[in-house]
Design an enzyme around this catalytic site. Structure first.
Site, PDB file in Angstrom:
ATOM      1  N   HIS A  35       0.862  -1.323  -0.121  1.00 21.26           N
ATOM      2  CA  HIS A  35      -0.089   0.196   0.029  1.00 21.26           C
ATOM      3  C   HIS A  35       0.878   1.030   0.070  1.00 21.26           C
ATOM      4  O   HIS A  35       1.398   1.490   0.950  1.00 21.26           O
ATOM      5  CB  HIS A  35      -0.989   0.036   1.123  1.00 21.26           C
ATOM      6  CG  HIS A  35      -2.000  -1.166   1.299  1.00 21.26           C
ATOM      7  ND1 HIS A  35      -1.422  -2.319   1.718  1.00 21.26           N
ATOM      8  CD2 HIS A  35      -2.959  -1.291   0.823  1.00 21.26           C
ATOM      9  CE1 HIS A  35      -2.462  -3.336   1.533  1.00 21.26           C
ATOM     10  NE2 HIS A  35      -3.525  -2.776   1.081  1.00 21.26           N
ATOM     11  N   HIS A  75      -1.853  -1.078   7.375  1.00 26.65           N
ATOM     12  CA  HIS A  75      -1.491  -1.318   5.731  1.00 26.65           C
ATOM     13  C   HIS A  75      -0.409  -0.384   5.172  1.00 26.65           C
ATOM     14  O   HIS A  75       0.281  -0.584   4.112  1.00 26.65           O
ATOM     15  CB  HIS A  75      -2.668  -1.331   4.995  1.00 26.65           C
ATOM     16  CG  HIS A  75      -3.358  -0.148   4.947  1.00 26.65           C
ATOM     17  ND1 HIS A  75      -4.461   0.173   5.856  1.00 26.65           N
ATOM     18  CD2 HIS A  75      -3.494   1.216   4.260  1.00 26.65           C
ATOM     19  CE1 HIS A  75      -4.854   1.521   5.926  1.00 26.65           C
ATOM     20  NE2 HIS A  75      -4.345   2.002   4.790  1.00 26.65           N
ATOM     21  N   GLY A 124      -3.246  -4.016  11.301  1.00 27.23           N
ATOM     22  CA  GLY A 124      -3.693  -4.309   9.726  1.00 27.23           C
ATOM     23  C   GLY A 124      -5.223  -4.568   9.960  1.00 27.23           C
ATOM     24  O   GLY A 124      -6.015  -3.914   9.250  1.00 27.23           O
ATOM     25  N   LEU A 126      -8.381  -3.412  10.852  1.00 30.97           N
ATOM     26  CA  LEU A 126      -8.484  -2.092  11.149  1.00 30.97           C
ATOM     27  C   LEU A 126      -9.274  -1.556  12.650  1.00 30.97           C
ATOM     28  O   LEU A 126     -10.011  -2.552  13.218  1.00 30.97           O
ATOM     29  CB  LEU A 126      -9.279  -1.229  10.049  1.00 30.97           C
ATOM     30  CG  LEU A 126      -8.304  -1.026   8.840  1.00 30.97           C
ATOM     31  CD1 LEU A 126      -9.082  -0.705   7.621  1.00 30.97           C
ATOM     32  CD2 LEU A 126      -6.861  -0.408   9.032  1.00 30.97           C
ATOM     33  N   GLY A 163     -10.803   3.857   7.905  1.00 34.21           N
ATOM     34  CA  GLY A 163     -10.912   2.729   8.083  1.00 34.21           C
ATOM     35  C   GLY A 163     -11.038   2.286   9.816  1.00 34.21           C
ATOM     36  O   GLY A 163     -12.022   1.726  10.243  1.00 34.21           O
ATOM     37  N   HIS A 265      -4.625   4.112  -3.228  1.00 32.96           N
ATOM     38  CA  HIS A 265      -4.602   3.142  -1.839  1.00 32.96           C
ATOM     39  C   HIS A 265      -3.598   2.146  -1.966  1.00 32.96           C
ATOM     40  O   HIS A 265      -3.033   1.582  -0.846  1.00 32.96           O
ATOM     41  CB  HIS A 265      -5.994   2.862  -1.320  1.00 32.96           C
ATOM     42  CG  HIS A 265      -6.018   2.130  -0.229  1.00 32.96           C
ATOM     43  ND1 HIS A 265      -6.124   2.260   1.050  1.00 32.96           N
ATOM     44  CD2 HIS A 265      -5.872   0.653  -0.090  1.00 32.96           C
ATOM     45  CE1 HIS A 265      -6.148   1.421   2.012  1.00 32.96           C
ATOM     46  NE2 HIS A 265      -6.003   0.254   1.339  1.00 32.96           N
ATOM     47  N   SER A 387     -20.642 -10.352  38.267  1.00 31.31           N
ATOM     48  CA  SER A 387     -20.976 -11.809  37.550  1.00 31.31           C
ATOM     49  C   SER A 387     -19.450 -12.522  37.320  1.00 31.31           C
ATOM     50  O   SER A 387     -19.557 -13.535  37.397  1.00 31.31           O
ATOM     51  CB  SER A 387     -21.632 -11.509  36.452  1.00 31.31           C
ATOM     52  OG  SER A 387     -23.012 -11.022  36.626  1.00 31.31           O
ATOM     53  N   GLU A 414     -16.606  -5.068  25.170  1.00 32.25           N
ATOM     54  CA  GLU A 414     -15.790  -6.276  25.224  1.00 32.25           C
ATOM     55  C   GLU A 414     -14.581  -6.346  24.131  1.00 32.25           C
ATOM     56  O   GLU A 414     -13.718  -6.957  24.617  1.00 32.25           O
ATOM     57  CB  GLU A 414     -16.616  -7.600  24.751  1.00 32.25           C
ATOM     58  CG  GLU A 414     -17.802  -7.925  25.677  1.00 32.25           C
ATOM     59  CD  GLU A 414     -19.334  -7.090  25.379  1.00 32.25           C
ATOM     60  OE1 GLU A 414     -19.053  -6.505  24.391  1.00 32.25           O
ATOM     61  OE2 GLU A 414     -20.040  -7.181  26.102  1.00 32.25           O
ATOM     62  N   PHE A 440     -19.758 -13.819  24.689  1.00 28.87           N
ATOM     63  CA  PHE A 440     -19.270 -12.589  24.108  1.00 28.87           C
ATOM     64  C   PHE A 440     -17.771 -12.329  23.932  1.00 28.87           C
ATOM     65  O   PHE A 440     -17.245 -11.416  23.536  1.00 28.87           O
ATOM     66  CB  PHE A 440     -19.875 -11.424  25.026  1.00 28.87           C
ATOM     67  CG  PHE A 440     -21.207 -11.567  25.190  1.00 28.87           C
ATOM     68  CD1 PHE A 440     -22.043 -12.100  24.099  1.00 28.87           C
ATOM     69  CD2 PHE A 440     -21.923 -10.956  26.587  1.00 28.87           C
ATOM     70  CE1 PHE A 440     -23.265 -11.971  24.139  1.00 28.87           C
ATOM     71  CE2 PHE A 440     -23.404 -11.267  26.647  1.00 28.87           C
ATOM     72  CZ  PHE A 440     -24.272 -11.919  25.392  1.00 28.87           C
ATOM     73  N   ASP A 472     -31.179 -17.178  31.024  1.00 27.92           N
ATOM     74  CA  ASP A 472     -30.763 -16.190  30.053  1.00 27.92           C
ATOM     75  C   ASP A 472     -30.888 -16.592  28.468  1.00 27.92           C
ATOM     76  O   ASP A 472     -30.861 -15.992  27.548  1.00 27.92           O
ATOM     77  CB  ASP A 472     -29.507 -15.530  30.143  1.00 27.92           C
ATOM     78  CG  ASP A 472     -29.721 -14.563  31.104  1.00 27.92           C
ATOM     79  OD1 ASP A 472     -30.564 -13.840  31.525  1.00 27.92           O
ATOM     80  OD2 ASP A 472     -28.470 -14.057  31.635  1.00 27.92           O
ATOM     81  N   HIS A 476     -26.914 -16.309  25.470  1.00 30.19           N
ATOM     82  CA  HIS A 476     -25.965 -16.241  26.432  1.00 30.19           C
ATOM     83  C   HIS A 476     -25.211 -17.558  26.776  1.00 30.19           C
ATOM     84  O   HIS A 476     -24.528 -17.457  27.834  1.00 30.19           O
ATOM     85  CB  HIS A 476     -26.514 -15.592  27.507  1.00 30.19           C
ATOM     86  CG  HIS A 476     -27.052 -14.045  27.664  1.00 30.19           C
ATOM     87  ND1 HIS A 476     -27.758 -13.518  26.403  1.00 30.19           N
ATOM     88  CD2 HIS A 476     -26.537 -12.977  28.248  1.00 30.19           C
ATOM     89  CE1 HIS A 476     -27.673 -12.267  26.726  1.00 30.19           C
ATOM     90  NE2 HIS A 476     -27.151 -11.932  27.731  1.00 30.19           N
ATOM     91  N   ARG A 523     -21.107 -20.274  36.097  1.00 29.07           N
ATOM     92  CA  ARG A 523     -21.847 -19.580  36.744  1.00 29.07           C
ATOM     93  C   ARG A 523     -22.501 -20.154  38.065  1.00 29.07           C
ATOM     94  O   ARG A 523     -22.761 -19.829  39.250  1.00 29.07           O
ATOM     95  CB  ARG A 523     -23.156 -19.157  35.994  1.00 29.07           C
ATOM     96  CG  ARG A 523     -24.202 -18.447  36.775  1.00 29.07           C
ATOM     97  CD  ARG A 523     -25.442 -18.040  35.884  1.00 29.07           C
ATOM     98  NE  ARG A 523     -26.365 -17.205  36.713  1.00 29.07           N
ATOM     99  CZ  ARG A 523     -27.693 -17.666  36.842  1.00 29.07           C
ATOM    100  NH1 ARG A 523     -28.230 -18.720  36.347  1.00 29.07           N
ATOM    101  NH2 ARG A 523     -28.448 -16.849  37.546  1.00 29.07           N
TER     102      ARG A 523
END
Lengths: 674, 674
Positions: A35, A75, A124, A126, A163, A265, A387, A414, A440, A472, A476, A523
């Site tokens: 690039h 890049h 790299g 983004l 980006g 680019h 939790s 997260e 998650f 849940d 979840h 849990r």
């Protein structure tokens, strides 16, 4: 301003920046890929940054108090390789530049941490760099609070592209930096209006200035080709008490026929156009030629950094030996001697008291004894502190009025959390861990992958690890996430069965120097299964015999992880009562088991007996190998686990309905025995 | 305003909203789990929305021109269940409310698409709903352009919480909606200042009003408990030509002892406090009791919707039979008859001309013939249009002045793209597909998982599928992503070997009604291997014999996918030349192969011969089962693939260096034969 006018207005600056542009063109042409446009567009900004502001010492790239420079728009890697070569980083030779993107070269297509001494993080994908940068800046704040300003006092600079700013993770980073007033974080936005598909406006018309301001940033808008404006803006940014964004209006591929286009680019390899661009720059036509006087000016910048570094070394020796030792130990990622002692003590207590607790609680118990002896840990959670059980009493909360606080309320972010934790690890002297629900990890995955790729020991605390989540429901309840984690190279996925295994997993995670760890925790409450506290860290072997049949009577091997190990133990009791000799193998970390020698693996999983694998997840997570046998049919086998997504109901009902029960394990084993 | 004053100022409204609050308290208490505070906080907004604005017909929940209501803050599921029960959706009975979060009930912990007729999308993972909504609103625009305003003219309403707005994906959604001036998208932000960890300000101080404005939204700020303000704001929002965000200042768990606290976010089950809250509401103390007059008022709202629906049905019959047919067919997800014909024709052409092209190009060839006969397809790419080959000439570009355009420039927003595509699929009448690099499925994963969980056939076009990416290096080279996709329940992961298989994969993906597909495509050219164009869709069997040994001479079975199938064919040629009978099995979709009956699977992979698996990815992606054999040791086996991350170098060099070569396959096979 016309290019000719730019060159004329600041001839010295222009020549230095031209060196970056010419090297970029030559390297991309030689590789026939890469690039070109971004380094050519941002050469002026980078030149001023390195010449006037960046604190760095090419002869000591890991100097702890250096400014961090992060190329989030990875890049444009020839920008950073050019800068490192020009200023005199020893590993970035002209040969490396000539071998850009070739096998064995350190000058990879995107800058990779660990390959090149001056590359602070792998970029790299983004948005990662700008999100890492939040962690770098937080680490600096925390260490400054701990060690004082004369030892820790540096900036984090980021070059980010459109980006980076479009990726959602950037918003998480911007929000965090603004909330915590990370005033030593300075983002230089390459505002060039161009993406691969065309004008930025094709897909976005966000007013980035207003967007950053909305999150409490200081924002300036400048001509990114005017060295005076660049210098003034960075100077100003350093003086504000907010994180700073400098919108640098630039021309992608400046001076090339492809300037201001999407084509600019990519890889600009046309020989004639290349020659014409060099003509515009006043750069030598010869490939990879940098005029000696220009190279000397660049090297002088590096030399100035060496002086600053020497001053720092002197200051460093003025702090107490204890502080010096702590500082150096943390940067070396060496564990303090006390760690083994507190781990041993906790294992003993637990083996004696045999608590029935969720492993997320076990994790808190471990952290409660570890955090006080490991001052480099920084805990946190993506808005699930209660939790995830990630907060221990001694940490203090990181905030604008408590920079030494070691607990971060990451918010519902997260991805940003994981990327910022990587940034802390990369900064050095920090061992961050952060929690969310295991499901998650999906949000955090791009950053988790980079931890593995970069070989850094970030720790991900993932609670609520299965259908044990209960009501849940399937959004979840992870079922495929163990498979996902285990398929990722260079990572440890721990699913401990009780407090002892959880403590052992923490010991491994916090002494690892090159491998990130994911702790997968329940849990729901689980009994203590490991009661012999004198045992060494058995989790380090990945899998081991937890309970065995009488010699010569083994007919069944039950292999289980986490919450299913106690189920396996119950099944064993029933089978043994029926005269069926049964071994239980606890397998808290398949990756570490795979690292053991074959003799050990065969000792744990000998041929002959039938095998039942038990895990409240899909079989894809490495079970075929354990059950079918490494060398072919060593046993009849069955798997008790999930075959699809979970459901919403109390956890006990779900285990029953999905057939993950003692009865089912016993029945499967007996069925296999025929 | 005091609660008493609120009740007094709008007594009718108050009673209706109180019914939601009371049902929420009762259901959460009965389940002893769930989230009470959000439905209690947003009851006023939801009541006004349903009473004064939402176009819906409980007797026909799938009426195509209904307004869409999306509960992005899915943990507040009792809000939507209450609304659906109260207005008279037949499946949401009081028994279902009483069985909230229990096994077999449709009232899952988080609202699940396909379980409950009035739930438009599965939410719970935060930020997904608001990002889905962008797709819903785009789908409405596109269909309105195609079918006219008298048939398609509805709004998309979203209730989003602080968590949704902190998740990065929300920024991607906000940017897209602003860019495309999706004026019929209205987001109601539950601005309650509370997250699980405490005050929002613990982790975020973003000025959301300014943030939305920066992306071109119309923003209003109101008291979320004042029905007049709510009504006026929604009325205004409907009249603007921008997407609208209404910041509704609310009190979480209004009227309960836990009001305005983090505790209020969770399950409020204390009996005394519950009774006291009901007292405040003036609601009956009996569990699940709704006064008959209040229920009647709620049902009247639904009845009004039925009238609007009847009017629409009349308008619908006024459009041409052809248009009616096209509309209904697209909503039924039935393929037009022409699809099979164009697929057959392309396969024939390709089998005859045998092009050597990358499968990303094959994909473009397939789309070029499919898009013209399948008007419900909507293509796009996350700023990699030229690389993903997702744009065909006939589509037109979706823009503010071309609402009928069927190609979306998503920008650098993989996650937002995937979630918005899910929204389009869920909206109905649309078959979206969108591309990025396979490595960046990591960014899109949370939405890809939800497509699987929701059982909707969104199509993900993932090019640059292996180390074949070459110089861009390991950040851009997937190795674990096939394993990740294959471990996810209810998904098809296609890795086709040539243009014929790619075309077949598209045919399956675009006729699937319940399973999302990921097409994993090469950057590099591959030869045409399938030359018998009369064959049926062999990809539908997942794996099949591409080339066989002479009868009775089979010693080796080579199993490969994608770019490695041609390598297997070369290895076969060498082995056969040495007198070693060799079968090649192409395995473009392991999930579909697993769905075949055992007789077929054993016919393709019989015992006896040695097996070599070949795939430029980690072995974890389902290979153990194919190689070790389903029933134990059916063969000696080996795998030729990756064991870690890739590197930056030309693709040919990488295949060589990582040992994914014909020579290595031949050697492995001969080694196994001994």
């Amino acid at each position: 301003m016309e290019i000719a006018a730019l060159a004329k207005a600041h001839p010295d600056h222009w020549k230095k920046a031209a060196a970056i542009r010419a090297l970029t063109l030559d390297a991309v042409a030689a590789a026939n890929s890469g690039h070109s446009g971004m380094p050519m567009g941002m050469a002026d900004v980078a030149t001023v940054l390195f010449e006037k502001h960046l604190k760095f010492d090419p002869s000591a790239p890991r100097w702890e108090d250096r400014d961090r420079f992060i190329l989030s728009a990875g890049h444009g890697s020839m920008l950073i390789y050019s800068l490192l070569y020009l200023t005199g980083y020893k590993d970035v030779t002209l040969d490396q530049i000539k071998n850009f993107r070739q096998w064995g070269a350190i000058t990879a297509g995107h800058p990779e941490y660990g390959h090149v001494s001056g590359v602070e993080t792998t970029t790299g994908p983004l948005g990662q760099g700008i999100a890492n940068a939040v962690g770098f800046a937080m680490a600096e704040e925390i260490q400054r609070a701990h060690f004082g300003k004369k030892i820790v006092d540096h900036h984090t600079y980021v070059i980010a592209g459109d980006g980076c700013l479009m990726e959602g993770v950037s918003q998480e980073a911007i929000g965090l930096a603004g909330r915590h007033e990370l005033s030593k974080l300075i983002v230089l936005w390459d505002n060039n209006d161009i993406t691969i598909d065309g004008k930025v406006s094709l897909s976005d018309r966000t007013d980035q200035v207003q967007r950053f301001k909305a999150s409490g940033w200081h924002v300036q808008e400048i001509d990114g080709h005017d060295p005076e404006q660049i210098d003034a803006a960075i100077t100003k940014a350093k003086s504000t008490n907010k994180p700073s964004m400098i919108a640098c209006k630039t021309h992608i591929a400046l001076g090339h026929a492809a300037q201001d286009t999407s084509k600019g680019h990519g890889a600009l390899t046309d020989a004639e156009q290349l020659a014409a661009a060099k003509e515009v720059y006043g750069a030598p036509q010869g490939a990879f030629e940098v005029p000696a006087d220009v190279k000397a000016q660049w090297e002088a910048m590096g030399a100035r950094g060496a002086e600053a570094h020497a001053d720092w070394e002197e200051r460093f020796t003025s702090i107490s030996d204890r502080k010096q030792g702590e500082f150096k130990r943390a940067y070396a990622m060496d564990a303090p001697k006390k760690l083994a002692a507190v781990v041993r003590k906790l294992k003993k207590e637990v083996a004696e008291t045999q608590p029935s607790v969720a492993t997320r609680k076990s994790s808190e118990m471990a952290l409660s004894v570890i955090n006080p002896v490991l001052p480099e840990t920084v805990g946190g959670s993506a808005d699930l502190t209660g939790s995830n059980n990630t907060k221990t009493g001694d940490l203090g909360v990181f905030d604008t009025d408590n920079r030494g606080g070691r607990y971060i309320y990451w918010g519902i972010r997260e991805h940003g959390m994981a990327a910022a934790m990587n940034g802390m690890t990369l900064h050095g002297g920090m061992r961050p861990y952060g929690g969310t629900f295991f499901c998650f990890t999906d949000y955090a995955r791009p950053a988790m992958r980079l931890a593995s790729l970069m070989r850094i020991p970030t720790v991900f605390v993932m609670t609520h690890d299965s259908i044990g989540v209960g009501e849940d429901g399937p959004t979840h309840q992870p079922v495929e996430h163990l498979a996902i984690c285990r398929a990722t190279p260079n990572s440890y996925t721990f699913r401990p069965a009780d407090t002892v295994e959880t403590t052992e997993a923490w010991e491994i995670a916090l002494t690892s120097k090159e491998t990130p760890s994911t702790l997968v925790l329940t849990r729901q409450n689980l009994p203590t299964l490991r009661t012999d506290y004198k045992q060494k860290n058995l989790t380090a072997q990945g899998g081991y015999v937890l309970a065995d049949a009488e010699v010569g009577k083994r007919q069944v091997i039950l292999i289980a992880t986490g919450s299913e190990v106690s189920l396996a133990m119950e099944a064993r009791a029933q089978l043994e009562a029926q005269g069926i000799g049964t071994r239980v193998v606890s397998m808290p970390c398949m990756e570490l088991f795979a690292e053991q020698d074959e003799a050990y693996r065969r000792k744990v999983l000998p041929a002959g007996a039938v095998r039942v694998g038990i895990e409240a997840a899909v079989r894809d997570g490495g079970w075929d190998r354990l059950l079918l046998g490494e060398r072919g049919r060593e046993a009849k086998q069955a798997f008790v686990g999930m075959t699809g997504f979970g459901a919403s109901a109390p956890a006990g009902v779900l285990f029953e309905k999905f057939g993950i029960t003692t009865e089912n394990v016993v029945a499967k084993a007996k069925d296999l025995l025929g």
